[in-house]
Design an enzyme around this catalytic site. Structure first.
Site, PDB file in Angstrom:
ATOM      1  N   ARG A   1       3.479   1.866  -1.380  1.00  9.11           N
ATOM      2  CA  ARG A   1       4.056   2.199  -2.674  1.00  9.11           C
ATOM      3  C   ARG A   1       3.276   3.322  -3.357  1.00  9.11           C
ATOM      4  O   ARG A   1       3.798   3.966  -4.267  1.00  9.11           O
ATOM      5  CB  ARG A   1       4.073   0.960  -3.579  1.00  9.11           C
ATOM      6  CG  ARG A   1       4.991  -0.160  -3.097  1.00  9.11           C
ATOM      7  CD  ARG A   1       6.436   0.233  -3.208  1.00  9.11           C
ATOM      8  NE  ARG A   1       6.838   0.423  -4.606  1.00  9.11           N
ATOM      9  CZ  ARG A   1       7.960   1.021  -4.984  1.00  9.11           C
ATOM     10  NH1 ARG A   1       8.781   1.521  -4.078  1.00  9.11           N
ATOM     11  NH2 ARG A   1       8.245   1.156  -6.257  1.00  9.11           N
TER      12      ARG A   1
ATOM     13  N   TRP B   1       0.842  -1.203   0.000  1.00 10.41           N
ATOM     14  CA  TRP B   1       0.000   0.000   0.000  1.00 10.41           C
ATOM     15  C   TRP B   1       0.874   1.248   0.000  1.00 10.41           C
ATOM     16  O   TRP B   1       0.590   2.231  -0.696  1.00 10.41           O
ATOM     17  CB  TRP B   1      -0.890  -0.038   1.231  1.00 10.41           C
ATOM     18  CG  TRP B   1      -2.059   0.913   1.214  1.00 10.41           C
ATOM     19  CD1 TRP B   1      -2.059   2.225   0.816  1.00 10.41           C
ATOM     20  CD2 TRP B   1      -3.404   0.631   1.611  1.00 10.41           C
ATOM     21  NE1 TRP B   1      -3.312   2.775   0.961  1.00 10.41           N
ATOM     22  CE2 TRP B   1      -4.154   1.807   1.435  1.00 10.41           C
ATOM     23  CE3 TRP B   1      -4.035  -0.517   2.109  1.00 10.41           C
ATOM     24  CZ2 TRP B   1      -5.514   1.890   1.754  1.00 10.41           C
ATOM     25  CZ3 TRP B   1      -5.380  -0.443   2.425  1.00 10.41           C
ATOM     26  CH2 TRP B   1      -6.118   0.748   2.236  1.00 10.41           C
TER      27      TRP B   1
ATOM     28  N   GLU C   1       1.191   5.591  10.789  1.00 10.14           N
ATOM     29  CA  GLU C   1       1.023   4.176  11.154  1.00 10.14           C
ATOM     30  C   GLU C   1       1.375   3.945  12.618  1.00 10.14           C
ATOM     31  O   GLU C   1       2.243   4.622  13.182  1.00 10.14           O
ATOM     32  CB  GLU C   1       1.927   3.301  10.272  1.00 10.14           C
ATOM     33  CG  GLU C   1       1.747   1.807  10.489  1.00 10.14           C
ATOM     34  CD  GLU C   1       2.647   0.957   9.600  1.00 10.14           C
ATOM     35  OE1 GLU C   1       2.785  -0.248   9.877  1.00 10.14           O
ATOM     36  OE2 GLU C   1       3.209   1.498   8.626  1.00 10.14           O
TER      37      GLU C   1
ATOM     38  N   ARG D   1      10.574  -5.735  18.601  1.00 14.04           N
ATOM     39  CA  ARG D   1       9.650  -5.913  17.472  1.00 14.04           C
ATOM     40  C   ARG D   1      10.259  -6.664  16.292  1.00 14.04           C
ATOM     41  O   ARG D   1       9.529  -7.119  15.413  1.00 14.04           O
ATOM     42  CB  ARG D   1       9.138  -4.563  16.990  1.00 14.04           C
ATOM     43  CG  ARG D   1      10.223  -3.649  16.457  1.00 14.04           C
ATOM     44  CD  ARG D   1       9.670  -2.322  16.003  1.00 14.04           C
ATOM     45  NE  ARG D   1      10.729  -1.386  15.641  1.00 14.04           N
ATOM     46  CZ  ARG D   1      10.536  -0.250  14.985  1.00 14.04           C
ATOM     47  NH1 ARG D   1       9.315   0.091  14.612  1.00 14.04           N
ATOM     48  NH2 ARG D   1      11.537   0.555  14.704  1.00 14.04           N
TER      49      ARG D   1
ATOM     50  N   SER E   1       3.173   2.428  15.691  1.00 15.88           N
ATOM     51  CA  SER E   1       4.590   2.094  15.786  1.00 15.88           C
ATOM     52  C   SER E   1       4.846   1.228  17.013  1.00 15.88           C
ATOM     53  O   SER E   1       4.486   1.588  18.129  1.00 15.88           O
ATOM     54  CB  SER E   1       5.440   3.363  15.886  1.00 15.88           C
ATOM     55  OG  SER E   1       6.797   3.028  16.115  1.00 15.88           O
TER      56      SER E   1
ATOM     57  N   ARG F   1      -4.417  -1.503  -7.517  1.00 14.83           N
ATOM     58  CA  ARG F   1      -4.576  -2.558  -6.514  1.00 14.83           C
ATOM     59  C   ARG F   1      -5.837  -3.397  -6.662  1.00 14.83           C
ATOM     60  O   ARG F   1      -5.982  -4.390  -5.950  1.00 14.83           O
ATOM     61  CB  ARG F   1      -4.512  -1.932  -5.112  1.00 14.83           C
ATOM     62  CG  ARG F   1      -3.186  -1.255  -4.805  1.00 14.83           C
ATOM     63  CD  ARG F   1      -1.999  -2.148  -5.130  1.00 14.83           C
ATOM     64  NE  ARG F   1      -0.726  -1.539  -4.781  1.00 14.83           N
ATOM     65  CZ  ARG F   1       0.454  -2.077  -5.061  1.00 14.83           C
ATOM     66  NH1 ARG F   1       0.525  -3.215  -5.706  1.00 14.83           N
ATOM     67  NH2 ARG F   1       1.570  -1.464  -4.702  1.00 14.83           N
TER      68      ARG F   1
ATOM     69  N   ARG G   1       7.572   0.924  18.251  1.00 11.77           N
ATOM     70  CA  ARG G   1       8.580   1.601  19.071  1.00 11.77           C
ATOM     71  C   ARG G   1       7.943   2.192  20.322  1.00 11.77           C
ATOM     72  O   ARG G   1       8.602   2.359  21.348  1.00 11.77           O
ATOM     73  CB  ARG G   1       9.232   2.744  18.290  1.00 11.77           C
ATOM     74  CG  ARG G   1      10.162   2.321  17.170  1.00 11.77           C
ATOM     75  CD  ARG G   1      10.926   3.522  16.645  1.00 11.77           C
ATOM     76  NE  ARG G   1      11.851   4.035  17.643  1.00 11.77           N
ATOM     77  CZ  ARG G   1      12.384   5.264  17.616  1.00 11.77           C
ATOM     78  NH1 ARG G   1      12.031   6.109  16.642  1.00 11.77           N
ATOM     79  NH2 ARG G   1      13.221   5.648  18.542  1.00 11.77           N
TER      80      ARG G   1
END
Length: 229
Positions: free
Chosen positions: A83, A81, A91, A167, A93, A194, A95
């Site tokens: 791309r 996606w 998004e 992760r 994360s 797509r 982290r």
């Protein structure tokens, strides 16, 4: 509007702007005529201009509409996606917070799906013909790997391994979340790529969900998009 996709995924409309009418108003800015009205089969109205714009690739007016969606999908879907670089993304994360223990397990039908002429969807050269027994065994391994990865991930977090390093144990089948924003012109470009038969089956399911949102928000434009497929 929320559409479920795959086993744990979804596409949900967050907000939208513009309309089929707004596209006409944008196109007529140069003449300051504005929107006149939709017609019918006997006396066409502004749908005639909308069709002219679409069929002749006068795409700028379609940038005056758009929307934001929230998406939950496997990481492997997001990598395709993303791309579409004309969108804006944010998004979840790992982290900052651990990702939920949700992983994509394909159905047996999906594993056995014939790639046909699409080489990317087929097996490697020289591979044995996949049967139900081998597909079942592979799916069992997938579930076992997911369970082991989740145990190792939780252990690493509990042992104090930094979240941003823990992760790396997670597979690309792990679900994540993102929001994606684009104008209508770029959403339609995304759908053209797509929803195509040679796109990976999983992202096609998400594109189909986005298409349902486009159709609900901009029905006249979506009908033109379908006409040109």
């Amino acid at each position: 509007m929320k559409i479920e996709v795959l086993d744990h995924g979804y596409v949900e409309l967050v907000e939208s702007w513009g309309s089929d009418q707004a596209i006409i108003e944008s196109a007529r800015m140069s003449t300051q005529k504005g929107f006149v009205g939709w017609g019918d089969a006997e006396k066409p109205g502004d749908e005639k201009l909308l069709g002219y714009l679409w069929r002749n690739q006068h795409s700028t007016p379609f940038e005056f509409a758009g929307f934001v969606v929230e998406v939950q999908a496997p990481i492997l879907v997001f990598r395709e996606w993303h791309r579409s670089r004309t969108m804006s993304y944010t998004e979840a994360s790992a982290r900052y917070a651990p990702l939920p223990a949700l992983d994509y397990v394909p159905t047996m039908e999906r594993v056995l799906m014939d790639g046909g002429a699409n080489k990317q969807a087929g097996a490697v050269a020289g591979a044995r013909k996949l049967d139900h027994a081998a597909a079942y065994a592979w799916l069992s391994k997938v579930r076992a790997r997911y369970e082991q990865a989740e145990r190792d991930y939780k252990d690493a977090l509990a042992d104090g391994v930094p979240k941003e390093l823990a992760r790396i144990l997670l597979p690309v089948g792990r679900y994540s979340k993102m929001r994606a924003q684009a104008n209508l012109r770029n959403w339609l470009h995304f759908l053209g790529l797509r929803m195509a038969p040679n796109a990976q089956w999983e992202i096609r399911q998400y594109a189909n969900a986005v298409a349902s949102i486009v159709e609900s928000l901009y029905p006249r434009t979506y009908a033109l998009f379908q006409e040109g497929k």
